[in-house]
Structures are given as C-alpha cells and as structure tokens.
Design an enzyme around this catalytic site. Sequence first.
Site, short mmCIF file in Angstrom:
data_model
loop_
_atom_site.label_atom_id
_atom_site.label_comp_id
_atom_site.label_asym_id
_atom_site.label_seq_id
_atom_site.Cartn_x
_atom_site.Cartn_y
_atom_site.Cartn_z
N LYS A 76 42.79 -49.24 11.11
CA LYS A 76 43.12 -49.53 12.51
C LYS A 76 44.01 -48.42 13.05
O LYS A 76 44.90 -47.93 12.34
CB LYS A 76 43.83 -50.89 12.56
CG LYS A 76 44.17 -51.40 13.95
CD LYS A 76 44.83 -52.79 13.83
CE LYS A 76 45.18 -53.39 15.18
NZ LYS A 76 45.77 -54.75 15.03
N SER A 150 43.72 -58.13 17.68
CA SER A 150 43.68 -56.78 18.18
C SER A 150 42.89 -55.84 17.28
O SER A 150 42.48 -54.76 17.73
CB SER A 150 45.11 -56.26 18.36
OG SER A 150 45.81 -56.22 17.14
N SER A 174 45.91 -61.07 14.73
CA SER A 174 44.99 -59.94 14.86
C SER A 174 44.21 -59.60 13.60
O SER A 174 43.25 -58.82 13.65
CB SER A 174 45.78 -58.70 15.28
OG SER A 174 46.35 -58.87 16.55
#
Lengths: 478, 478
Positions: A76, A150, A174
């Site tokens: 990420k 997210s 997330s």
Amino acid sequence: MTDTPAFDIGSLHTAYAGGWPASNMIETLFERIAAIADPGIFLHLADRQDLLEQVAGLGSFDPTAKPLWGIPFAVKDNIDVAGMPTTAACPDYAYLPDRDATVVRLLKDAGAIVIGKTNLDQFATGLVGMRSPYPIPRNAIDPSLVPGGSSSGSAVATAHGIVSFALGTDTAGSGRIPAGLNNIVGLKPSVGALSTTGVIPACRTLDCVSIFALTAADAWSVFSVAARHDPSDAYSKSVPATGHGPLPPVLKIGVPARHDRHFFGDDAMETAYAAALDRLVELGHTLVDVPFDDFYATANLLYEGAWVAERYAAVKDFFNASEASFHPVTRKIYGAAKTLTAADAFNGLYALQALKQKVAPLIASVDLFCVPTAPRHYTTAELAAEPIRENSRLGTYTNFVNLLDMCGIAVPTGTRSDGLPASVTLLAASGKDGMTAALAARIHQASGLTLGATGWPQPPARPTADISAPGIDLVVVG
Amino acid sequence: MTDTPAFDIGSLHTAYAGGWPASNMIETLFERIAAIADPGIFLHLADRQDLLEQVAGLGSFDPTAKPLWGIPFAVKDNIDVAGMPTTAACPDYAYLPDRDATVVRLLKDAGAIVIGKTNLDQFATGLVGMRSPYPIPRNAIDPSLVPGGSSSGSAVATAHGIVSFALGTDTAGSGRIPAGLNNIVGLKPSVGALSTTGVIPACRTLDCVSIFALTAADAWSVFSVAARHDPSDAYSKSVPATGHGPLPPVLKIGVPARHDRHFFGDDAMETAYAAALDRLVELGHTLVDVPFDDFYATANLLYEGAWVAERYAAVKDFFNASEASFHPVTRKIYGAAKTLTAADAFNGLYALQALKQKVAPLIASVDLFCVPTAPRHYTTAELAAEPIRENSRLGTYTNFVNLLDMCGIAVPTGTRSDGLPASVTLLAASGKDGMTAALAARIHQASGLTLGATGWPQPPARPTADISAPGIDLVVVG
C-alpha cells in the site's frame, strides 16, 4: 515444466520445488496485470528487468532459509519501499524513501519480492477506496461495487492473484473491509504486532499494518515473518507469532445480539451472516449473543474529535501549507480537526477509557467474536452520492476494534444469492491472532470457495501446525 | 487505663485492646491540634461531638472485622468526604459533596475515622505546599522549610501524630515529596490501584490517591484496605494488595549513575543519600548504576504541553469563568495551557510512548530503584523567590514516575548532620507495591528513627506477613 500455478504461497512453492522458474512468476504476473487492465490498482510498478534480477539473486529454491522465497507482494502506498515513491495517494505529498519500512525489509529478507505500490483512500482515511485522485480500483468481483478501502489497491491486486499477498494498513477497518468486499482474507494484527516504522501515520496510537492474502494460512505465514518487536517503533509490541496450540473443539463465540445487527437494507448480507453462524455451530462451536451498544459507542469516538485530530496532527504542516492538495472529502474531514484543543483530545481519551472498562468483561467472556465484515455492499454510485454517511456505515463492525486493542481477521464465508461475496470477521483480544487465524482457516476450508476473483480452488489444507504451533507458557509471579 | 499511646496503628490498637477508650483518642487528638497550633494544616475539622458519636458507633474493639477500627485519618481537600466541603484550596470552587470518595468509603467501612480535610497546593498543582490562599502548613521538623506539596496538610498532620495516616494525591510527586520533607512514609500506589472516584482530577491519566503514615507497615495496612477495583473509575486497575511473598535476600536495586545525581548544592542530602545506599548494601542488596537521562526526559514532559493541558481540561469551564479565583502561580501555569491544540496533546503522548519504550529495559533490568525523595530542602523564603524553578527541581526524582506507570514509597532513612530529615524513595514497575513497601519497612527499622516530628519510637516490627503475604502465580498461556 509445470503449468502456470495458482499464486497462493503453497501452490507457488510447489511449482518452484517442481522446477518452475521464478522468472516465469514475474512474466505471468505482468501478463496478468495486462489482462486485468485496471489502471487504478498500482500507483507504481517495479521494473520488470529489476524484478527478474531480484528473483535470480534469490539463489536456489530454499523455503526453509527463506519462507517467502519468490513470493510476489504489493505494498500500500503509505508504506515505504526503498527506491519507490511514497504518495499516500496525494501526489503533492510524494517523497522517495531510501529505506524500506521495517515490515517490508523483514518480508524481503524472507525472500518475498515487492511488485509495486498500490492505490488507497488518501492518507488511509476512508473505507471505500474512492477517495483517491488516481483512477479508482475496480472491485475484483463486480466492478459496479466499491472496492473498499482504504487499502483498495492491495485488496484488488490480491483478489486477482496478481500477487500472493499484499500489505495494507488498518486504523478503522482498512485491512478488513476491502478483504470482505473482494472475497479474500484480511488479517488485521493485534495493535503493535507489526512495526509501523516507515508507514505514514493515520492515527499513530491505533495504526496497524495488515495483510491481504488468498488464504488464512498464507496470511499467517506472512504474519509469522513480519511480527517482530521493533525498537524504532514506540508502539511496537511483542505478540506471539508461533501459533496458539490446537484449537479447542468448542469455542465460545460472541455475536452481536439480534437488535444490534445492522445491514442497512442488504437482506442478502443478513442471510449470509446467519448462514456463516450456522456453519460455526456445525463446526461444533457455541454462539453467545452479546450486546454491542458499547462497541458501537466506541466506534463513534473514532470520527468524533480526538482521533480525527490525531490524523490531522500527522500531516499538520503539510495540510496547513497545501490544503488544496487534498481530496475534497479528506480535506473536509481533516479541516474539521484544526480547531480541536488539547482538552478535547483528553476528553476523547477519557471517553475511550470509560468504554474500555465497560466492554472488558464482554471481551473476557468469550474466546472470540464473529461479526459481519461489512454490513452491506455499496455501488460506486451510492458512495458518490453519500460519501461520508455510507463510508461510516461500512465501518459498523470495524471502527471499534483498534480502539479496544483487539485483533481481527476477515474471511470469506460464501457466495450470496446475487453472486456477491460474503465475509465474516473474527475478533479477539490482543495476542489472539493465532487463534482467530486458525478458525478463519477452518471457516474458509468449510466454505469450499475459490480464491478471490481468480477461480483457483483452495489449496490442500496445510498442516495445522503452520498456524497451530504450541503456545508459550508464561509464568508471572505476582 | 493505659498511658496515652503513640498514634501509629499498632500502638493505638494495642491501647484499645488494653481498654483505652477510643473517645480518649478523639480528646487527645484535639489537644494535639491545639498544642501544635498550626492554622495551615486543616481546611475543615470534623465536629468533636460527631467524632465521639462515630467512635461510640464502632461497637466493641474488633480489628479482625474492622482492620482500621478507631484509627483517625485526615483527607486532602481534593478528595470528597460526604458532608465536608471540598475546596481544592480554591474557595470559589468549593462544593459540598453528599458522597464519600470510594477510598474514603472503604476506609470508613474498615473502621477508620475522618478527622478533617487538609490544605494543599491549589488543585494539587505543585510540590511545595505554598500555593494555597490559606495559611501555609509549617514543615513539622523545621518551620523555616517548605512543608512540601501538594499534599502539604496531610503530611504535616501525620508527621505530628495528629492522625495515624492521611490521604494525599500524587500526580507528579505530591504523595512523596512532603513525606520526605517531614520524616514520614509516603506510599504512592501503582497507577489505578486506588480509585480516584470522588477525587478532583489533576491529570486523570496519571492521578493516584496516596497514603501518608508513620510507618511502612501502617501505610501497607491502609493500602490493603483501599486497593480495590472500582468500576466507577475508568482508570481503576486490580493491583495485588495481599503482599509479595518473602523479600528475596538479595535485591538488585537500580540507582542513578553518579553523573545523574542532582542535589542542587545540598551536600548534606548527597551525603545522606550515599549513607542510605550503604545501608542497602549492608542489608545484603546489590546496587546497579543506571543512566537516568531518559527518566529525566520523561519528567520534563509533565510540565510541557500535553499534561499541563490535562490539568487545564479538568477545570476548564471554571478557569475560563473565574480565572481571578486562582492562586497567581497556579493561574499562570493553567493559563499557558489554554492555547494548546489536540495535535500538541498527541505529540506529547507520542514523546512519552517513545520514552516508555526506551526505559522499559532499564526498569526490567532491576527489582526496584532507590532514588533520593527530594534532591534538597528549601526554605520558604527560597521558594517565594523562585516559585516555579525550585518547585520543578523538587520533582527531580518524582515527576517521571506516574508517566511510566511505576509505584513508589518514600521512607525516612536518617537525620542529616544539620538535623533535617533524609529520605529515599523506592520505585518499581506497576504492581510491585508490596515489594517496595516491605523493603521500605526494613530500611525504616534499620534507621532507628523516631516517627515524624513526634519523638515516638518505632513500634515493634509487625509480622512481615502483614506485607509479605504469599504472591499469586498467574499462568498466562501465550
């Protein structure tokens, strides 16, 4: 030569052991990226030639010395990988780190290969995956749905089998919501189990690095490598990563009392959750209805006051200098935190402490909890119309978890009548990562589901010792 | 009839057992208050007739049913006693509580008798005892010296033997400094061991109710009664109050490395501290020099930013409405916190967390620490000239303790060449209250000192089982 293997860790290692070259893995991966053709997944991709040199540099296949030998993963884009830009999905914020985040270094040391950096809700604020100035990653199962966030890009990359696993972060959910919406596993470790050194903070007191994988056993393999105490991270904790011992035949599993179950009109999700609970009973476990009002009261704290201020504190100077660089929704959320005082922050901490004390007996009364991962699916159109309210609803069963210092793992449980994925999340007190992962593996196996959006069958169950190693007895003399 | 006994718990109970009526205790106490004639000690005194009725209501002497039967105590005036005004040494803030603070109730239930409410540094902010609009309590040993604070009145009342023990509070050292300056014992429990329900907060995340007593055994007796988990206090913790098992014959005792010892010019205090360490070696224990810079860095956090804001948060509305009601020094300190933001608060919490992680191995490397209680004595004139700097220096060895979640006990060690009292504080990780109290009892006995300012000899050592009961073995399966 072997046929192109599935990319779960066991299948890849079997292929490597059978002589399939790791360079083929790199070629396959790029073919797969091209075939999927989703420009929203990766914000940065490693150079193909570099990757081929890296796998060549691994030497001969040795999964004992390097338990993640030749395993491709994505990171990420709020987690540093040396030599790749970190953007947090905010181009004006971008920088080029010269060091790996601690978890990335540990995984590389174990033989894993970083393929690229993935899209996210900007600064990891959101559960939808739509708060990015880049193209939105498409839900791997149904492109009309939100991918979840997210950690949107990491979840979608894993669901398509582009990588074997991916790193996310999880402050409010997330690392779980996008797993649930994309038919994969999302392991959200106990707070502090994985170092956050080299990770852009959202709420430093709550942030977790999380793991997306195709199976619970794979997620656990990654956790076992990455869970190391890190003196450079003030919130790092030593958490058992060696397994929990055999699963007790009867686990006492807390579930939200009926009137505390919320699906916001998604009847198929309600039916799927009921079916998942039935499966747990079939597996021999006992369900206990638990009132969830204090868990929800805790969840409400996360977006009221203190912890929004913590997000703002993490990027204060940048926000004050470049407010216009932010995504409109993110900017609105962060801007509301500017005027909060230190007294507001402490009042938030007191409210949390009071709730912690209230729910502690509930948490202690069961072995673990089983909740829906997300209360419902949303289309991207629905989210665009109500970007804050629906985001908040998505976090119904996730927002309270880090505030209460619990661990969690999202696991697919089945396919709904409309073809969409169903998922539950197992939650437990800090340190019970092994127990929840072991039960998640059972649930996933019992579901008979294929992996993510790949159509690959589940690999044979690995020896449960991979997750269920003997526990460590600590004797504390009081 | 017996002669008037000393007011330590053992001597009083021996007298009661021998037929000395508890009503005589009340009469003696008022005679003593009159003789000492210090108008700064009590802000409120119980009515004599009421007290006589209370002791009559205790029934016959029964120290098994009521371990504090007929024991008089005083309560710092930031702790509620039903029917007595609570002022926090700020008359405009005063209110009349209709319920006892939890600790007061527990002590009353055990047979102890509240004599009155004692003076303090306003809102418990200070270590000097001079920040009160009421007359300043006089140091019980030498009236030219500061009494220490913030629990000034409670310490002086105990040192004069007006009461057997007194409750204080301790956020930065308020339960230890005045004990050290008045030749008595000050037990500062592990954070959360004694409920703070019914106590006006200073820093809610750090506040402890503390115990002043003439001997360590008495402090422990009070602790054993008062240390109960209280669901109404979000920061309440279960801490062992049954003792720690026999003291190991050789304890590893951490002391500040030489260059980290600060006495600010008071050579007699330096000599006294060295003598106290020699005594520990004579008792068979091992001293280990420990670098103290990170403890001092932690201490500095307490008066910079976040935790000053926490004090302000506790009385925000009153401060904003009635700033002029505050003592000038207190007003200056609190006023500085008004503009602090939530981001400042979180930055303070992060700084603390980083220091916690740095000192954790130091704390784990020894059984306990032995530090000077105060680095020096100050005259009231010296404090009046430098009210903030000298206050801060007094906290050299106390300010970091609650931030690091440690327990402590201040104990007299001897009389300096100038006749002033010397004291050390034993510090240890949370939950080691019993071990530090047991060693404090040994140190005090070995000193041969008389009690407080009374001239009373130390009572015979009570069976060590009072403090050293068998420990509890906790088996944690990881």
